[in-house]
Design a protein around this motif. Structure first.
Motif, PDB file in Angstrom:
ATOM      1  N   PRO A  56     -15.106   7.188  -8.655  1.00 21.37           N
ATOM      2  CA  PRO A  56     -16.151   8.873  -9.212  1.00 21.37           C
ATOM      3  C   PRO A  56     -15.757   9.863  -7.931  1.00 21.37           C
ATOM      4  CG  PRO A  56     -16.716   6.408  -9.666  1.00 21.37           C
ATOM      5  CD  PRO A  56     -15.790   6.646  -9.103  1.00 21.37           C
ATOM      6  N   ALA A  57     -16.883   8.863  -6.441  1.00 21.23           N
ATOM      7  CA  ALA A  57     -16.575  10.176  -5.226  1.00 21.23           C
ATOM      8  C   ALA A  57     -15.446  10.249  -5.488  1.00 21.23           C
ATOM      9  CB  ALA A  57     -17.085   9.118  -4.233  1.00 21.23           C
ATOM     10  N   CYS A  58     -14.099   9.796  -5.646  1.00 18.59           N
ATOM     11  CA  CYS A  58     -12.909  10.949  -5.405  1.00 18.59           C
ATOM     12  C   CYS A  58     -12.320  11.673  -6.484  1.00 18.59           C
ATOM     13  CB  CYS A  58     -11.702   9.485  -5.429  1.00 18.59           C
ATOM     14  SG  CYS A  58     -11.641   8.850  -4.403  1.00 18.59           S
ATOM     15  N   ILE A  59     -12.565  11.510  -7.659  1.00 23.31           N
ATOM     16  CA  ILE A  59     -12.907  12.484  -8.777  1.00 23.31           C
ATOM     17  C   ILE A  59     -13.718  13.707  -8.641  1.00 23.31           C
ATOM     18  CG2 ILE A  59     -12.465  13.065 -10.801  1.00 23.31           C
ATOM     19  CD1 ILE A  59     -10.448  11.159 -10.127  1.00 23.31           C
ATOM     20  N   ALA A  60     -14.744  13.783  -7.692  1.00 23.38           N
ATOM     21  CA  ALA A  60     -15.538  14.952  -7.529  1.00 23.38           C
ATOM     22  C   ALA A  60     -15.276  15.287  -6.297  1.00 23.38           C
ATOM     23  CB  ALA A  60     -16.915  13.579  -6.994  1.00 23.38           C
ATOM     24  N   HIS A  61     -14.125  15.157  -5.787  1.00 24.45           N
ATOM     25  CA  HIS A  61     -13.269  16.192  -5.116  1.00 24.45           C
ATOM     26  C   HIS A  61     -12.437  16.791  -5.418  1.00 24.45           C
ATOM     27  CE1 HIS A  61     -15.113  14.956  -1.376  1.00 24.45           C
ATOM     28  NE2 HIS A  61     -14.831  14.186  -1.566  1.00 24.45           N
ATOM     29  N   ARG A  62     -12.231  16.962  -7.806  1.00 26.10           N
ATOM     30  CA  ARG A  62     -11.571  17.707  -8.519  1.00 26.10           C
ATOM     31  C   ARG A  62     -10.185  17.866  -7.685  1.00 26.10           C
ATOM     32  NH1 ARG A  62     -14.466  20.026 -11.788  1.00 26.10           N
ATOM     33  NH2 ARG A  62     -12.693  21.198 -12.633  1.00 26.10           N
ATOM     34  N   PRO A  63      -9.787  16.768  -7.308  1.00 21.97           N
ATOM     35  CA  PRO A  63      -7.854  16.622  -6.901  1.00 21.97           C
ATOM     36  C   PRO A  63      -6.527  17.576  -8.067  1.00 21.97           C
ATOM     37  CG  PRO A  63      -8.330  14.439  -7.537  1.00 21.97           C
ATOM     38  CD  PRO A  63     -10.000  15.065  -7.475  1.00 21.97           C
ATOM     39  N   ASP A  64      -6.594  18.377  -6.623  1.00 21.90           N
ATOM     40  CA  ASP A  64      -5.252  18.964  -8.213  1.00 21.90           C
ATOM     41  C   ASP A  64      -3.830  17.823  -8.475  1.00 21.90           C
ATOM     42  OD1 ASP A  64      -6.240  21.805  -8.322  1.00 21.90           O
ATOM     43  OD2 ASP A  64      -5.532  21.609  -5.827  1.00 21.90           O
ATOM     44  N   ALA A  65      -3.485  16.580  -7.349  1.00 21.08           N
ATOM     45  CA  ALA A  65      -2.486  16.390  -8.005  1.00 21.08           C
ATOM     46  C   ALA A  65      -2.350  14.279  -7.945  1.00 21.08           C
ATOM     47  CB  ALA A  65      -1.281  16.577  -7.724  1.00 21.08           C
ATOM     48  N   VAL A  66      -2.853  13.843  -7.868  1.00 24.05           N
ATOM     49  CA  VAL A  66      -2.446  12.980  -7.968  1.00 24.05           C
ATOM     50  C   VAL A  66      -1.277  11.605  -6.876  1.00 24.05           C
ATOM     51  CG1 VAL A  66      -3.848   9.691  -7.930  1.00 24.05           C
ATOM     52  CG2 VAL A  66      -4.507  11.645  -8.601  1.00 24.05           C
ATOM     53  N   VAL A  67      -1.663  11.208  -6.059  1.00 30.25           N
ATOM     54  CA  VAL A  67       0.267  10.536  -5.596  1.00 30.25           C
ATOM     55  C   VAL A  67      -0.737   8.856  -5.550  1.00 30.25           C
ATOM     56  CG1 VAL A  67       1.447  10.112  -3.643  1.00 30.25           C
ATOM     57  CG2 VAL A  67       1.481  11.982  -4.708  1.00 30.25           C
ATOM     58  N   CYS A  68      -0.321   7.951  -6.214  1.00 23.21           N
ATOM     59  CA  CYS A  68      -0.242   6.825  -6.148  1.00 23.21           C
ATOM     60  C   CYS A  68       0.846   5.824  -5.469  1.00 23.21           C
ATOM     61  CB  CYS A  68      -0.347   5.894  -7.416  1.00 23.21           C
ATOM     62  SG  CYS A  68      -1.007   4.529  -7.175  1.00 23.21           S
ATOM     63  N   ALA A  69       0.375   4.829  -3.896  1.00 27.51           N
ATOM     64  CA  ALA A  69       1.216   4.419  -3.813  1.00 27.51           C
ATOM     65  C   ALA A  69       0.647   2.831  -2.971  1.00 27.51           C
ATOM     66  CB  ALA A  69       1.779   4.806  -1.896  1.00 27.51           C
ATOM     67  N   LEU A  70      -0.238   2.503  -4.123  1.00 28.11           N
ATOM     68  CA  LEU A  70      -0.830   1.484  -4.182  1.00 28.11           C
ATOM     69  C   LEU A  70       0.167   0.303  -4.360  1.00 28.11           C
ATOM     70  CD1 LEU A  70      -4.314   1.791  -6.146  1.00 28.11           C
ATOM     71  CD2 LEU A  70      -4.136   1.526  -3.149  1.00 28.11           C
ATOM     72  N   GLY A  71       0.320  -1.048  -3.292  1.00 27.32           N
ATOM     73  CA  GLY A  71       1.717  -1.980  -3.691  1.00 27.32           C
ATOM     74  C   GLY A  71       1.077  -3.343  -2.775  1.00 27.32           C
ATOM     75  N   THR A  72       0.735  -4.526  -3.520  1.00 27.07           N
ATOM     76  CA  THR A  72       0.976  -5.656  -2.675  1.00 27.07           C
ATOM     77  C   THR A  72       2.371  -6.602  -2.884  1.00 27.07           C
ATOM     78  OG1 THR A  72      -0.522  -7.419  -1.346  1.00 27.07           O
ATOM     79  CG2 THR A  72      -1.007  -6.956  -3.810  1.00 27.07           C
ATOM     80  N   THR A  73       1.726  -7.548  -2.571  1.00 31.84           N
ATOM     81  CA  THR A  73       2.247  -9.044  -2.984  1.00 31.84           C
ATOM     82  C   THR A  73       1.761 -10.014  -3.683  1.00 31.84           C
ATOM     83  OG1 THR A  73       2.522  -9.279  -0.702  1.00 31.84           O
ATOM     84  CG2 THR A  73       4.472  -8.123  -0.920  1.00 31.84           C
ATOM     85  N   GLN A  74       2.380 -10.899  -3.898  1.00 35.17           N
ATOM     86  CA  GLN A  74       1.333 -12.154  -4.394  1.00 35.17           C
ATOM     87  C   GLN A  74       1.602 -12.777  -3.777  1.00 35.17           C
ATOM     88  OE1 GLN A  74       3.084 -13.596  -7.984  1.00 35.17           O
ATOM     89  NE2 GLN A  74       1.649 -15.594  -7.139  1.00 35.17           N
ATOM     90  N   ALA A  75       2.071 -12.530  -2.403  1.00 40.87           N
ATOM     91  CA  ALA A  75       1.427 -13.732  -1.729  1.00 40.87           C
ATOM     92  C   ALA A  75       0.526 -13.340  -0.898  1.00 40.87           C
ATOM     93  CB  ALA A  75       2.818 -13.643  -0.835  1.00 40.87           C
ATOM     94  N   LYS A  76       0.461 -11.648  -0.498  1.00 43.15           N
ATOM     95  CA  LYS A  76      -1.210 -11.882   0.121  1.00 43.15           C
ATOM     96  C   LYS A  76      -2.168 -11.328  -0.585  1.00 43.15           C
ATOM     97  CE  LYS A  76      -2.289  -6.492   2.836  1.00 43.15           C
ATOM     98  NZ  LYS A  76      -1.801  -5.360   2.729  1.00 43.15           N
ATOM     99  N   ALA A  77      -2.282 -11.667  -2.234  1.00 42.89           N
ATOM    100  CA  ALA A  77      -3.081 -10.465  -2.575  1.00 42.89           C
ATOM    101  C   ALA A  77      -3.409 -12.085  -2.700  1.00 42.89           C
ATOM    102  CB  ALA A  77      -3.059 -10.381  -3.997  1.00 42.89           C
TER     103      ALA A  77
END
Length: 210
Positions: A56-77
Motif C-alpha cells: 500500500p505504501a509503495c502504490i500510494a506514491h503513484r508510480p508510473d511504471a514498475v520494474v520487478c527484479a525480485l528473485g532468489t534460489t531455493q537454497a537461500k529461501a
C-alpha cells in the motif's frame, strides 16, 4: 516519471537502482526493501521485514511504471514454498495492486526456459509468474529472460558460481543465448522498457542482453 523498483538489493535490481538514480528520466525511484538503502535525493525507500506489508505504501506514491527484479534460489529461501513466495507471490501482489491503481507499464526479469508446464520446479515457477502477470492486463508488459546472470553478488551461490565459471570459459563456443548475461545489461533492458512503455507484451531473450 516515477518508478517502483522491486528487488533493489539483488544483483539485477541493484544495478537497476544505480542506473535509474543516474537517469533524469526518473524523477523518483520507490524501492521497498527489508534493509535500508543508502540515501539519495530521488530515492524513496520504505522498509519492512515483509515486503508484502509495503504494497500500500509503495502504490500510494503513484508510480508510473514498475520494474520487478525480485528473485532468489531455493537454497537461500530454505524451501520451495519460500522460493515461490519471493519469485511468484510477491511480484504478483505488487503487480495486481499497481494495475488496480492505474499503472500501465510493468517489466520483469524471469529466466530463459521459463514455462508454466515445465517438469522442473524453477522454470515452472518462472513460467507461472509470467502467465499470471500477463493475465492482469498491463497496457505495456516486458519480460526479460536471461541465461546465467553475471556480476558480483553480496552472497555466495556456489552452484551458480561454478556454472558461471564454465559458461565464461566456454563463452566463445556457446550459442549467444547460452552466454552469460551481465546484470547491468539486464537492468538496462528493464529500464529501457519502462521508459518506452511499448503497448503489448514483449519478450527480451538472453541473446539480446549482452
Amino acid at each position: 516519471m516515477k518508478l517502483l523498483l522491486l528487488g533493489a538489493t539483488g544483483l539485477v535490481g541493484g544495478r537497476a537502482l544505480q542506473l535509474a538514480l543516474s537517469n533524469d528520466a526518473f524523477s523518483e525511484v520507490i524501492a521497498p526493501t527489508r534493509t535500508p538503502l543508502a540515501a539519495h535525493a530521488r530515492l524513496v525507500n520504505p522498509v519492512a521485514s515483509k515486503l508484502e506489508d509495503l504494497v500500500p505504501a509503495c502504490i500510494a506514491h503513484r508510480p508510473d511504471a514498475v520494474v520487478c527484479a525480485l528473485g532468489t534460489t531455493q537454497a537461500k529461501a530454505g524451501s520451495k514454498e519460500a522460493f515461490r513466495h519471493v519469485d511468484h507471490e510477491l511480484p504478483l501482489a505488487f503487480a495486481q495492486a499497481a494495475h488496480a491503481a492505474g499503472v500501465g507499464t510493468f517489466a520483469i526479469v524471469t529466466a530463459m526456459g521459463a514455462s508454466a508446464s515445465s517438469l522442473f520446479f524453477y522454470p515452472r515457477i518462472k513460467g507461472e509468474v509470467e502467465r499470471d502477470i500477463r493475465a492482469i492486463g498491463f497496457r505495456s508488459l516486458t519480460i526479460c529472460r536471461p541465461s546465467l546472470i553475471g556480476g558480483e553478488r553480496n552472497e555466495e551461490r556456489r552452484a551458480e558460481g561454478m556454472a558461471l565459471t564454465w559458461a565464461r570459459r566456454l563463452g566463445p563456443l556457446l550459442p549467444a543465448r547460452w552466454r552469460v548475461n551481465p546484470a547491468a545489461a539486464i537492468a538496462a533492458a528493464l529500464l529501457d522498457a519502462a521508459i518506452a512503455a511499448k503497448p503489448g507484451c514483449h519478450f527480451i531473450a538472453s541473446d539480446a542482453m549482452h
